[in-house]
Design a protein around this motif. Structure first.
Motif, mmCIF file in Angstrom:
data_model
loop_
_atom_site.group_PDB
_atom_site.id
_atom_site.type_symbol
_atom_site.label_atom_id
_atom_site.label_comp_id
_atom_site.label_asym_id
_atom_site.label_seq_id
_atom_site.Cartn_x
_atom_site.Cartn_y
_atom_site.Cartn_z
ATOM 1 N N VAL A 24 -22.050 33.460 -9.389
ATOM 2 C CA VAL A 24 -21.330 32.212 -9.136
ATOM 3 C C VAL A 24 -20.747 31.701 -10.456
ATOM 4 O O VAL A 24 -21.452 31.664 -11.474
ATOM 5 C CB VAL A 24 -22.278 31.166 -8.526
ATOM 6 C CG1 VAL A 24 -21.599 29.813 -8.412
ATOM 7 C CG2 VAL A 24 -22.773 31.638 -7.160
ATOM 8 N N PRO A 25 -19.479 31.308 -10.489
ATOM 9 C CA PRO A 25 -18.869 30.870 -11.748
ATOM 10 C C PRO A 25 -19.557 29.651 -12.347
ATOM 11 O O PRO A 25 -20.002 28.747 -11.648
ATOM 12 C CB PRO A 25 -17.428 30.535 -11.338
ATOM 13 C CG PRO A 25 -17.193 31.296 -10.087
ATOM 14 C CD PRO A 25 -18.512 31.335 -9.382
ATOM 15 N N GLY A 26 -19.638 29.663 -13.679
ATOM 16 C CA GLY A 26 -20.106 28.513 -14.425
ATOM 17 C C GLY A 26 -18.932 27.752 -15.007
ATOM 18 O O GLY A 26 -17.771 28.165 -14.880
ATOM 19 N N VAL A 27 -19.236 26.654 -15.674
ATOM 20 C CA VAL A 27 -18.179 25.833 -16.274
ATOM 21 C C VAL A 27 -17.388 26.645 -17.298
ATOM 22 O O VAL A 27 -16.154 26.562 -17.357
ATOM 23 C CB VAL A 27 -18.783 24.578 -16.929
ATOM 24 C CG1 VAL A 27 -17.694 23.749 -17.604
ATOM 25 C CG2 VAL A 27 -19.523 23.735 -15.895
ATOM 26 N N ALA A 28 -18.083 27.438 -18.104
ATOM 27 C CA ALA A 28 -17.394 28.239 -19.122
ATOM 28 C C ALA A 28 -16.431 29.245 -18.491
ATOM 29 O O ALA A 28 -15.344 29.489 -19.020
ATOM 30 C CB ALA A 28 -18.415 28.970 -19.994
ATOM 31 N N ASP A 29 -16.829 29.811 -17.347
ATOM 32 C CA ASP A 29 -15.957 30.772 -16.660
ATOM 33 C C ASP A 29 -14.659 30.107 -16.198
ATOM 34 O O ASP A 29 -13.569 30.651 -16.381
ATOM 35 C CB ASP A 29 -16.684 31.371 -15.455
ATOM 36 C CG ASP A 29 -17.915 32.162 -15.853
ATOM 37 O OD1 ASP A 29 -17.822 32.951 -16.808
ATOM 38 O OD2 ASP A 29 -18.961 31.977 -15.212
ATOM 39 N N LEU A 30 -14.785 28.942 -15.567
ATOM 40 C CA LEU A 30 -13.597 28.248 -15.075
ATOM 41 C C LEU A 30 -12.694 27.809 -16.222
ATOM 42 O O LEU A 30 -11.463 27.878 -16.121
ATOM 43 C CB LEU A 30 -14.008 27.039 -14.238
ATOM 44 C CG LEU A 30 -14.767 27.338 -12.948
ATOM 45 C CD1 LEU A 30 -15.035 26.041 -12.189
ATOM 46 C CD2 LEU A 30 -13.998 28.301 -12.061
#
Length: 244
Positions: free
Chosen positions: A114-120
């Motif tokens: 599941v994407p994290g804040v850093a990924d987005l």
């Protein structure tokens, strides 16, 4: 509202004044998760919905359960006012699936986190955000028993990944759908809890600075001495100043 540890939240507010919205959201998340000891990398790696749940919980602890929200109807332009329950959002968004998800679609076996804040944040800077997000979050993709790159995932599989990610982390996109009391039409709007909470913290901090000024003028106390007072005692001294 009665915030304890006023000096700490004043420091958070002061630091946040020089930050962009993303930086302010991270500062608020640090305040919400003292168990992580201010580890920025750990916070940024958490699923987006977990951060949102943490911020709703912080909002409840600082300012109470009830949130007043104003929204303009997208159909008739009427001004709508309603209440939300910060505690209910915190509890609901905390209920999520596993951070590592596996799907099977049309012969494909895909595993992704599941994407994290850093990924987005990183994906938003890329020329093709969708492809960049897949490259960061797909940990394994297999077709007919052979590992392949996330770059070649067909559109149907990408849609299935998006659906599974939403199911695993529904708090990653908190969207309201409010029916207008005037025209009956529904209006959809994203609820940005980080921005909402920062606005409240900013108003609180500026009010507290005025309290510090009044008490320092009346009693000669320093700012640390005034901030060390409980909110109740600080309010009582302010009432005494008004009676003089």
């Amino acid at each position: 509202m009665a915030i304890t540890q006023a000096a700490g939240f004043m420091a958070t507010w002061e630091t946040g004044l020089a930050e962009a919205p993303a930086g302010r959201a991270l500062l608020l998340h640090q305040a919400a998760r003292p168990d992580l000891g201010g580890d920025r990398e750990a916070l940024l790696a958490l699923p987006v919905g977990e951060r949102e749940a943490d911020l709703f919980a912080l909002r409840r602890d600082l300012f109470g359960e009830r949130m007043q929200v104003r929204l303009e109807c997208g159909a008739c332009g009427a001004d709508m006012e309603f209440e939300l329950d910060a505690g209910e959002f915190a509890r609901t968004l905390a209920d999520r699936g596993e951070p590592l998800v596996r799907i099977a679609e049309d012969g494909w076996q895909v595993e992704f986190r599941v994407p994290g804040v850093a990924d987005l944040t990183a994906a938003a800077r890329a020329a093709d955000p969708r492809r960049a997000l897949l490259a960061r979050c797909v940990t394994d993709a297999v077709r007919d028993g052979r590992s392949v790159s996330a770059d070649v995932l067909p559109a149907a599989v990408q849609r299935r990944i998006a659906e599974a990610a939403q199911a695993a982390d529904p708090g990653g996109d908190v969207t309201l759908n409010i029916a207008c009391p005037e025209c009956g039409e529904g209006t959809r709007a994203e609820l940005d809890i980080a921005s909402y909470l920062w606005t409240e913290l900013d108003a609180w901090a500026r009010d507290l600075l005025l309290d510090v000024h009044l008490l320092a003028t009346a009693y000669g106390w320093s700012e640390p001495e005034i901030l060390a007072l409980s909110p109740l005692r600080r309010r009582y001294y302010l009432e005494l100043c008004a009676d003089v």
